[in-house]
Design an enzyme around this catalytic site. Structure first.
Site, PDB file in Angstrom:
ATOM      1  N   ARG A  77     -50.849   9.334-155.881  1.00  0.00           N
ATOM      2  CA  ARG A  77     -51.303   8.734-156.382  1.00  0.00           C
ATOM      3  C   ARG A  77     -50.507   7.646-156.698  1.00  0.00           C
ATOM      4  O   ARG A  77     -50.343   8.009-158.273  1.00  0.00           O
ATOM      5  CB  ARG A  77     -53.009   8.826-157.263  1.00  0.00           C
ATOM      6  CG  ARG A  77     -53.876   9.498-156.523  1.00  0.00           C
ATOM      7  CD  ARG A  77     -54.696   8.102-154.979  1.00  0.00           C
ATOM      8  NE  ARG A  77     -55.366   8.732-154.272  1.00  0.00           N
ATOM      9  CZ  ARG A  77     -55.306   9.622-153.351  1.00  0.00           C
ATOM     10  NH1 ARG A  77     -54.849   9.415-153.161  1.00  0.00           N
ATOM     11  NH2 ARG A  77     -56.588   9.624-152.557  1.00  0.00           N
ATOM     12  N   HIS A 113     -49.963   3.036-147.723  1.00  0.00           N
ATOM     13  CA  HIS A 113     -50.226   4.206-148.276  1.00  0.00           C
ATOM     14  C   HIS A 113     -50.897   5.071-147.009  1.00  0.00           C
ATOM     15  O   HIS A 113     -51.924   5.039-145.880  1.00  0.00           O
ATOM     16  CB  HIS A 113     -51.830   3.752-149.094  1.00  0.00           C
ATOM     17  CG  HIS A 113     -52.652   5.200-149.319  1.00  0.00           C
ATOM     18  ND1 HIS A 113     -53.055   4.837-150.156  1.00  0.00           N
ATOM     19  CD2 HIS A 113     -52.495   6.577-148.550  1.00  0.00           C
ATOM     20  CE1 HIS A 113     -53.693   6.695-150.601  1.00  0.00           C
ATOM     21  NE2 HIS A 113     -53.238   6.723-149.578  1.00  0.00           N
ATOM     22  N   GLU A 167     -53.724  -0.714-156.183  1.00  0.00           N
ATOM     23  CA  GLU A 167     -53.884  -0.859-154.416  1.00  0.00           C
ATOM     24  C   GLU A 167     -54.526  -1.721-154.065  1.00  0.00           C
ATOM     25  O   GLU A 167     -56.083  -1.461-154.428  1.00  0.00           O
ATOM     26  CB  GLU A 167     -53.763   0.725-153.154  1.00  0.00           C
ATOM     27  CG  GLU A 167     -53.083   1.472-153.288  1.00  0.00           C
ATOM     28  CD  GLU A 167     -53.462   2.799-152.960  1.00  0.00           C
ATOM     29  OE1 GLU A 167     -53.858   2.811-151.901  1.00  0.00           O
ATOM     30  OE2 GLU A 167     -52.444   3.758-152.837  1.00  0.00           O
TER      31      GLU A 167
END
Ligand code: 8YV
Length: 326
Positions: free
Chosen positions: A245, A292, A274
């Protein structure tokens, strides 16, 4: 056609077709055909009008969102293993069950971590840009030399399911010396089988490793775990990999460390905000940036959807869902 009387389930993003088809068979499924990210108001509407919601990492399910009245939803069946985008304490306080989708994405995420190590060490992103921009003038012995992965020291921050799968690949596939730090380490026999060495602190891992790969959950304790002080402990020849993360790494501090040559490079799949990427990262050639993609295979995304579906089915059948987190 869904049958009346079945629980109503809102799915916040497009899911692979086999999953959506199955959801529509089992539930009164409200899908998101244009795949737009839900606004907080749409999330609240889902919580007000559906029995279950299938959110994912692009939804921020905050305490404020969960304070909606009247609340009809009783389960948040998250699509994804990480659930730091959900305020689970607030969900629990409101009587909601929360589930996630572990196991099914372990191998693909571990593959991606290895891919990122290779990409950054062997300068794959840079090389690709070189060819595509027409800058390549031909082979020569000293052109774009990178760093070998095999035999190097891999330091894992976090030795859960994904960390172990990375260790397996690194140890058995690349003959790497694997060390790790985890406050909840695996059983000794697992550590031995992976040829791994436990380190007492994150700092001990950072000082020794040629590659540092992060596999911790995002919690208040791990926020900015990799900060300026810890980056300064890494070797100038070392690479940082993050498939976990974004907020575990202080992105601004990482840019500074890279600009100063305190570390050799970084490869990231996840970011603090993000889809925003800290602009300084975009300018650096020794940084690999992916959007991602850790679990982004057809196989895994279908399996994640089916796992969320199983959790919903168990819950509405009155059983405890297999992947209940609260
Ligand atoms: C997902 C992930 O694609 O499952 C996770 O936690 O990071 C990814 O594999 C995405 O986050 C969906 O929630």
């Amino acid at each position: 056609m869904s049958t009346p009387g079945r629980p109503t389930v809102v799915v916040t993003r497009r899911l692979p077709a086999p999953v959506e088809e199955q959801l529509a068979r089992e539930f009164q499924a409200r899908l998101n055909p244009d795949d737009h990210p839900f606004t907080p108001a749409e999330l609240q509407e889902a919580l007000r009008s559906a029995d279950g919601v299938v959110p994912t990492v692009s939804d921020r399910v905050s305490a404020d969102t969960l304070s909606v009245e009247p609340l009809r939803a009783r389960i948040l069946a998250n699509f994804g293993v990480g659930f730091n985008h959900i305020d689970v304490s607030a969900a629990q306080a409101r009587g909601l069950v929360v589930t996630n989708t572990p196991d099914v994405l372990t191998d693909d995420t571990a593959d991606e971590a290895i891919m990122l190590m290779l990409m950054v060490a062997r300068r794959a992103g840079e090389g690709e840009r070189h060819v595509r921009t027409g800058a390549w003038t031909g082979w020569r012995p000293t052109h774009m030399l990178g760093t070998r992965l095999s035999g190097k020291v891999l330091g894992l921050i976090g030795m859960g399911r994904i960390g172990r799968a990375v260790a397996k690949r690194a140890h058995h596939g690349f003959a790497m010396r694997v060390m790790f730090h985890d406050p909840y380490p695996p059983p000794a026999e697992v550590v031995t089988e992976l040829g791994a060495e436990r380190q007492r602190s994150v700092e001990d891992v950072l000082r020794e490793a040629d590659f540092v790969s992060i596999h911790s959950p995002a919690t208040p304790d791990t926020r900015h775990l990799i900060n300026a002080a810890r980056l300064a402990l890494m070797r100038p020849t070392a690479f940082l990999i993050n498939t976990a993360r974004g907020d575990i790494v202080d992105e601004a501090a990482l840019v500074t460390a890279l600009e100063r040559g305190q570390i050799a490079g970084a490869a990231l799949d996840v970011y603090e905000q993000e889809p925003r990427v800290t602009p300084g990262l975009l300018k650096l050639d020794n940084v690999v940036l992916l959007p991602h993609l850790g679990s982004a295979t057809q196989e895994t995304r279908v399996a994640m959807g089916m796992r969320a579906l199983d959790n919903l089915k168990a819950f509405f059948a009155g059983a405890t869902p297999r992947d209940r987190v609260v």
